[in-house]
Design an enzyme around this catalytic site. Structure first.
Site, mmCIF file in Angstrom:
data_model
loop_
_atom_site.group_PDB
_atom_site.id
_atom_site.type_symbol
_atom_site.label_atom_id
_atom_site.label_comp_id
_atom_site.label_asym_id
_atom_site.label_seq_id
_atom_site.Cartn_x
_atom_site.Cartn_y
_atom_site.Cartn_z
ATOM 1 N N GLY A 211 0.701 -1.042 0.106
ATOM 2 C CA GLY A 211 0.015 -0.058 -0.103
ATOM 3 C C GLY A 211 0.691 1.493 -0.147
ATOM 4 N N GLY A 213 2.811 2.333 -2.477
ATOM 5 C CA GLY A 213 2.733 3.167 -3.968
ATOM 6 C C GLY A 213 3.877 2.655 -4.711
ATOM 7 N N THR A 215 3.698 0.324 -7.109
ATOM 8 C CA THR A 215 3.342 0.056 -8.525
ATOM 9 C C THR A 215 2.945 1.680 -9.180
ATOM 10 O OG1 THR A 215 2.354 -2.132 -7.766
ATOM 11 C CG2 THR A 215 1.541 -0.893 -10.033
ATOM 12 N N HIS A 430 -12.841 -1.520 31.635
ATOM 13 C CA HIS A 430 -11.677 -1.998 30.872
ATOM 14 C C HIS A 430 -11.072 -1.064 30.149
ATOM 15 C CE1 HIS A 430 -9.535 -5.439 28.736
ATOM 16 N NE2 HIS A 430 -9.303 -4.324 27.677
ATOM 17 N N GLU A 431 -11.942 -0.301 29.204
ATOM 18 C CA GLU A 431 -11.364 0.951 28.549
ATOM 19 C C GLU A 431 -11.017 1.973 29.391
ATOM 20 O OE1 GLU A 431 -10.728 0.342 25.591
ATOM 21 O OE2 GLU A 431 -11.740 -1.536 25.321
ATOM 22 N N HIS A 434 -7.617 1.235 30.418
ATOM 23 C CA HIS A 434 -6.322 1.664 29.449
ATOM 24 C C HIS A 434 -6.016 3.246 29.625
ATOM 25 C CE1 HIS A 434 -5.790 -2.309 27.755
ATOM 26 N NE2 HIS A 434 -6.902 -2.348 27.311
#
Length: 632
Positions: A211, A213, A215, A430-431, A434
């Site tokens: 991804g 670039g 090509t 839980h979040e 964090h």
């Protein structure tokens, strides 16, 4: 004209030919299927005066019998082994019945020898039909169906595509473009370089993650140089039939030489350029023959003046060393994911054909998309355009981009997903664990968004974005990253005195990070500055016999050191969340009520201030980028 018309016409022709062949065979050999009788039955028919007429020809006696007056007479056949015996036995009978009018007629056709060509015809026609069928089958295979691939011909696509691509269409890779501009300048003005004895590189290998670039850059080189551009995929060389790959390589370079100066671009060259001898079989492999021919064409006895080979891969580690040496691929250009300025430039390129609202700030989006490749950014804008069209809006707004970036990162929202209140509370704490742990870790990126709305496989998410792009990770940063990853598990244990499966991915990432610190980066005082990981991805053809680079004793010490690092991180995270339990409860309560918390709301809660109204995801990103600019 419809491209399918020739195919339909060919199909009709083949069907007509096959139908004619079937009719010919049935006409020659089908005949009239008549019941066959033995000699005694045939003799009884004559004695019982049931024979109306008969004929003998080529050893076969055909009898026409009297039947029901309302129906047609029936026929039977008998193959005579000896016609003279038949005449001696029944000549008096059928001659008498003929005089009496019972037998209306009879005829003996003299025995003729069968011509040789008719004798072998039954064998020739099936063989001819088989050959015709194989001819058309091979013709279809040689034409490759719709693709136009021929066995000995390379499936070459001439040109850089329907739309000409130039360096103006490529952004975020300025240094890489400078490297390739030399190639373009040589193709435009080769005499300038030849006059001073300079030789342009024979091959350029573009290496980088998917991804980025590769090509697109190759197409841009062809567009800038305005020369013949022959592109082919590495997998197009490898075929079922032995020798086809090598033949296609020869054909590819022959076409390139005829149109020189030209560029040959081989996409995903690892499909054909894997190192030789990699595997359990011998060296007489079709892939290896193809690679050998490619090596010869690139730098053999022949001359390839004016032909430059470009190739792209994301698995440079498995390519054959002979392919990478100077004289073949002289230059290897690594294309990395873009930085914040590169992402902004890429967004500007892809936004040219998009209808953007006045509130869209591509610089803010660039800050919020750290780690995105060029393909990811193009997909982001396309998803935003699809979302805006679905909402019947004429422009792409920041809200559409916000939804799209969350969709690209984690998948679509699952608001209709039925969840128990117990599961929502576990996810919220839980979040929150964090977020609170990361807030009190100085080296960690600031929290930009927290949500307990399921997306993809995740039941919730805490998103932190870096203020600036960095190229290094220090040992302290990695240790504190492990602390932040364990925040969800520690919060569950503190609040519920129990743990859930929701932390499984966090634990895997923390364990992997700890092992890399110890066995790969040499960051452990106990193990020492030693690397026990070569850093390459496993390649079965090369590594199937590889053994560990360390003893069982050292492996045990690595495991022990990993556990020590994880345990220390767990204790530190537990201390942070215990000390700031009130903040943990406040954030979890807010998430249970509102589902989502932005950066401003999170920081206000952590500072004990009044929580402001809801805002978009990019609002906090914009604020952070402004603060960073003021600091600079």
């Amino acid at each position: 004209m419809n491209n399918n018309s020739p195919k339909r016409f060919n199909f009709v022709i083949y069907a007509v030919i096959l139908g004619i062949a079937v009719l010919l065979v049935s006409g020659l050999f089908g005949g009239e299927n008549l019941p066959e009788v033995n000699y005694s039955e045939m003799r009884a028919l004559f004695l019982e005066k049931k024979v109306r007429s008969f004929e003998w020809e080529e050893g076969v006696l055909t009898l026409e019998l009297y039947g029901d007056p309302k129906t047609e007479p029936t026929k039977v056949v008998h193959e005579l082994a000896d016609v003279e015996m038949f005449r001696d036995d029944l000549s008096g009978t059928y001659e008498r019945q003929f005089k009496e009018g019972i037998i209306e007629k009879y005829n003996f056709v003299p025995l003729r020898g069968t011509p040789w060509y008719l004798a072998i015809l039954p064998y020739l026609i099936p063989l001819a039909l088989l050959l015709v069928f194989m001819y058309f089958l091979m013709g279809r295979s040689n034409s490759g169906g719709a693709a136009g691939v021929k066995f000995g011909k390379a499936n070459v696509r001439v040109g850089s595509g329907e739309k000409r691509v130039t360096f103006a269409d490529v952004a975020g890779v300025d240094e890489e473009k400078q490297e390739l501009e030399e190639i373009v300048d040589f193709l435009r003005s080769p005499k300038k370089y030849q006059a001073i004895g300079a030789k342009i590189p024979k091959g350029v290998l573009l290496v980088g993650p998917p991804g980025t670039g590769k090509t697109l850059i190759a197409r841009a080189v062809a567009g800038e140089a305005d020369v013949q551009f022959l592109s082919v995929s590495g997998s197009d060389f490898v075929e079922l039939y032995v020798g086809v790959g090598a033949s296609r390589v020869r054909d590819l370079f022959e076409q390139a030489k005829k149109g020189a100066p030209s560029i040959v671009f081989i996409d995903e060259i690892d499909a054909v350029g894997r190192r030789r001898g990699a595997g359990l079989g011998g060296g007489n492999d079709e892939r290896e023959q193809t690679l050998n021919q490619l090596l010869v064409e690139m730098d053999g006895f022949g001359s390839n003046e004016g032909v430059i080979v470009m190739a792209a891969t994301n698995r440079q580690d498995i390519l054959d060393p002979a392919l990478l040496r100077p004289g073949r691929f002289d230059r290897q250009i690594y294309i990395s994911p873009p930085d914040v300025n590169g992402r902004e430039a890429i967004l500007k390129v892809h936004a040219k054909e998009k209808m953007l609202a006045d509130d869209v700030d591509l610089k803010v989006i660039a800050h919020a998309t750290g780690g995105f490749t060029g393909a990811d950014l193009a997909n982001l804008l396309n998803e935003a355009a699809l979302y805006s069209a679905k909402e019947n809006r004429p422009f792409i707004t920041m809200h559409a981009l916000e939804e799209s970036i969350m969709k690209v990162i984690a998948g679509p929202e699952k608001r209709s997903h039925v969840r128990l209140e117990r599961d929502r509370r576990i996810t919220a704490y839980h979040e929150a664990g964090h977020a609170v742990a990361m807030h009190f870790l100085p080296t960690q990126d600031p929290v930009h968004s927290i949500t307990i709305i399921p997306r993809g496989k995740a039941l919730g998410m805490t998103i932190s974005l870096p203020e600036e792009d960095t190229d290094h990770l220090t040992r302290n940063e990695m240790r504190e990253s492990i602390v932040g990853l364990l925040g969800g598990r520690v919060a569950e244990h503190l609040v519920f005195d129990d743990i859930s499966t929701g932390a499984s991915n966090d634990i895997q990432r923390a364990s992997s990070l700890a092992r890399d610190m110890i066995a790969k980066y040499g960051m452990s005082e106990r193990i020492g500055t030693v690397s026990y990981d070569n850093g390459d991805e496993i390649f079965v053809g090369r590594d199937y016999e590889r053994t560990k680079a360390y003893s069982e004793r050292t492996g045990g010490e690595i495991d022990t050191e990993m556990k020590r690092v994880i345990d220390e991180a767990y204790e530190k995270c537990e201390a942070i969340l215990t000390e700031h339990r009130d903040k943990l409860d406040a954030i979890a309560a807010f998430l249970l009520e509102n589902d989502t918390m932005s950066r401003r709301q999170f920081e206000a809660c952590m500072n004990g201030e009044e929580i402001p109204a809801a805002e978009g995801f990019f609002d906090s990103v914009e604020q952070a980028s402004e603060e960073t600019a003021e600091t600079d």
